[in-house]
Design a protein around this motif. Structure first.
Motif, PDB file in Angstrom:
ATOM      1  N   SER A 166       0.969   5.956 -11.573  1.00  0.00           N
ATOM      2  CA  SER A 166       0.107   4.778 -11.755  1.00  0.00           C
ATOM      3  C   SER A 166       0.764   3.684 -12.595  1.00  0.00           C
ATOM      4  N   GLU A 167       1.830   4.009 -13.296  1.00  0.00           N
ATOM      5  CA  GLU A 167       2.464   3.002 -14.138  1.00  0.00           C
ATOM      6  C   GLU A 167       3.061   1.889 -13.278  1.00  0.00           C
ATOM      7  N   GLY A 168       2.678   0.660 -13.568  1.00  0.00           N
ATOM      8  CA  GLY A 168       3.162  -0.483 -12.816  1.00  0.00           C
ATOM      9  C   GLY A 168       2.357  -0.803 -11.582  1.00  0.00           C
ATOM     10  N   ALA A 169       1.337   0.025 -11.280  1.00  0.00           N
ATOM     11  CA  ALA A 169       0.503  -0.212 -10.094  1.00  0.00           C
ATOM     12  C   ALA A 169      -0.633  -1.166 -10.426  1.00  0.00           C
ATOM     13  N   GLN A 170      -1.151  -1.832  -9.397  1.00  0.00           N
ATOM     14  CA  GLN A 170      -2.338  -2.667  -9.583  1.00  0.00           C
ATOM     15  C   GLN A 170      -3.603  -1.831  -9.638  1.00  0.00           C
ATOM     16  N   LEU A 201       0.856  -1.186   0.000  1.00  0.00           N
ATOM     17  CA  LEU A 201       0.000   0.000   0.000  1.00  0.00           C
ATOM     18  C   LEU A 201       0.890   1.233   0.000  1.00  0.00           C
ATOM     19  N   VAL A 202       0.703   2.111  -0.975  1.00  0.00           N
ATOM     20  CA  VAL A 202       1.553   3.301  -1.092  1.00  0.00           C
ATOM     21  C   VAL A 202       0.678   4.549  -1.128  1.00  0.00           C
ATOM     22  N   ALA A 203       0.909   5.452  -0.188  1.00  0.00           N
ATOM     23  CA  ALA A 203       0.204   6.735  -0.143  1.00  0.00           C
ATOM     24  C   ALA A 203       0.983   7.752  -0.965  1.00  0.00           C
ATOM     25  N   VAL A 204       0.276   8.460  -1.840  1.00  0.00           N
ATOM     26  CA  VAL A 204       0.909   9.448  -2.721  1.00  0.00           C
ATOM     27  C   VAL A 204       0.271  10.815  -2.471  1.00  0.00           C
ATOM     28  N   HIS A 205       1.099  11.793  -2.214  1.00  0.00           N
ATOM     29  CA  HIS A 205       0.622  13.174  -2.082  1.00  0.00           C
ATOM     30  C   HIS A 205       1.390  14.046  -3.064  1.00  0.00           C
ATOM     31  N   HIS A 249      -8.786   8.840 -18.112  1.00  0.00           N
ATOM     32  CA  HIS A 249      -8.428   8.604 -19.508  1.00  0.00           C
ATOM     33  C   HIS A 249      -7.004   8.091 -19.674  1.00  0.00           C
ATOM     34  N   GLN A 250      -6.103   8.426 -18.754  1.00  0.00           N
ATOM     35  CA  GLN A 250      -4.690   8.177 -19.005  1.00  0.00           C
ATOM     36  C   GLN A 250      -3.989   7.291 -17.992  1.00  0.00           C
ATOM     37  N   VAL A 273      -0.820  10.223 -13.072  1.00  0.00           N
ATOM     38  CA  VAL A 273      -0.735   9.312 -14.218  1.00  0.00           C
ATOM     39  C   VAL A 273       0.613   8.604 -14.236  1.00  0.00           C
ATOM     40  N   GLU A 274       1.684   9.353 -14.029  1.00  0.00           N
ATOM     41  CA  GLU A 274       3.024   8.754 -14.031  1.00  0.00           C
ATOM     42  C   GLU A 274       3.185   7.758 -12.888  1.00  0.00           C
TER      43      GLU A 274
END
Length: 294
Positions: A248-252, A178-182, A278-279, A245-246
């Protein structure tokens, strides 16, 4: 865990992909799965009086029923242990799926479609459901990384806190990190300050510190199961749309709140939501904070 997972179908490849995701979600939650299609009759004007061939719309109804049953069979084949039911409900897809969300733990839709969903699942349908559904909404898109993390976009608002709780559950069900992104620095950063001035660096340091505090508070508020779940945090400086968007690459899965403040102002009502839906390189989960959730 129990409940009901609802998936909207229209026979398109995208909705079939949504069925695959929905049945996995139902199995992991020990929940039932309901396959739903919102059906509207075309504006036909059959002759007055009975017809020896039956109602003019009977063939269309049979076609819809066949399409839904194919989706049901697909789900049952992939998960024989999941209780799969179905419903063809007369009404616009927006209203039908919103109504179904009352009894659901999760609502799953594809990102594109045809028929009544033609070209709108990443637009009006998904946006409508994201803001109005009574349960979390998962829009199936992109190519998720099967070994990647579950990301949660947080900004400290009630919406992002509700999203964080859902993301925590998803990570536990998937056995994922689980990774939190801000995302910070997108409002006021460099807008009124000249580059290189001490005041600018002080301003940036304050924004970064605020972001760190947001992540700390969100993670502190989560009830992380004692199952060895890995929990990470990412503090990203940049524009919210591009950054999410960047990331999210490789995320489930990428999970965001339906509305927020700070970096997520207007999320799912404007350009940020359009970019994510969309992306994004993986499915997107959208969680609307209810009064109880807040």
């Amino acid at each position: 865990m129990s409940g009901l997972v609802v998936v909207g179908v229209d026979g398109s490849p995208s909705s079939l992909a949504a069925v695959d995701v929905a049945v996995r979600e139902a199995r992991s939650r020990s929940a039932g799965l309901r396959v739903v299609h919102g059906f509207t009759w075309p504006a036909l004007h059959p002759p007055v009086g009975p017809s020896p061939l039956g109602p003019a719309h009977s063939a269309l109804r049979e076609q819809v029923e066949h399409m839904v049953m194919e989706a049901v069979q697909r789900a049952r084949t992939r998960a024989p242990d999941v209780d799969v039911t179905h419903a063809v409900i007369v009404g616009e897809a927006l209203a039908v799926l919103e109504g179904q969300s009352h009894d659901a733990a999760l609502l799953v839709v594809g990102d594109t479609g045809h028929g009544r969903f033609a070209g709108v699942l990443v637009g009006s349908v998904a946006m409508h459901l994201a803001g109005r559904a009574h349960c979390p909404v998962m829009v199936v898109r992109g190519r998720p990384g099967p070994a990647g993390p579950v990301l949660m976009g947080v900004d400290g608002s009630p919406g992002s806190r509700a999203a964080a709780a859902f993301a925590c559950t998803e990570a536990a069900l998937r056995g994922a990190e689980l990774v939190a992104v801000h995302v910070w620095g997108t409002r006021g950063d460099r807008s009124e300050l000249m580059p290189g001035l001490p005041a600018e660096e002080e301003h940036a340091a304050r924004l970064r510190a605020e972001g760190e505090q947001v992540l700390t508070e969100v993670l502190r508020g989560l009830s992380v199961p004692q199952t060895g779940m890995r929990v990470g945090r990412r503090l990203v400086r940049g524009p919210v749309r591009q950054s999410l968007v960047e990331e999210s690459e490789g995320a489930q899965l990428l999970v965001v709140g339906a509305r927020g403040h700070g970096g997520f102002t207007g999320l799912l009502l404007g350009s940020v939501s359009q970019a994510v839906l969309h992306q994004a390189h993986c499915p997107v989960g959208v969680v609307r904070a209810t009064r109880a959730g807040e």
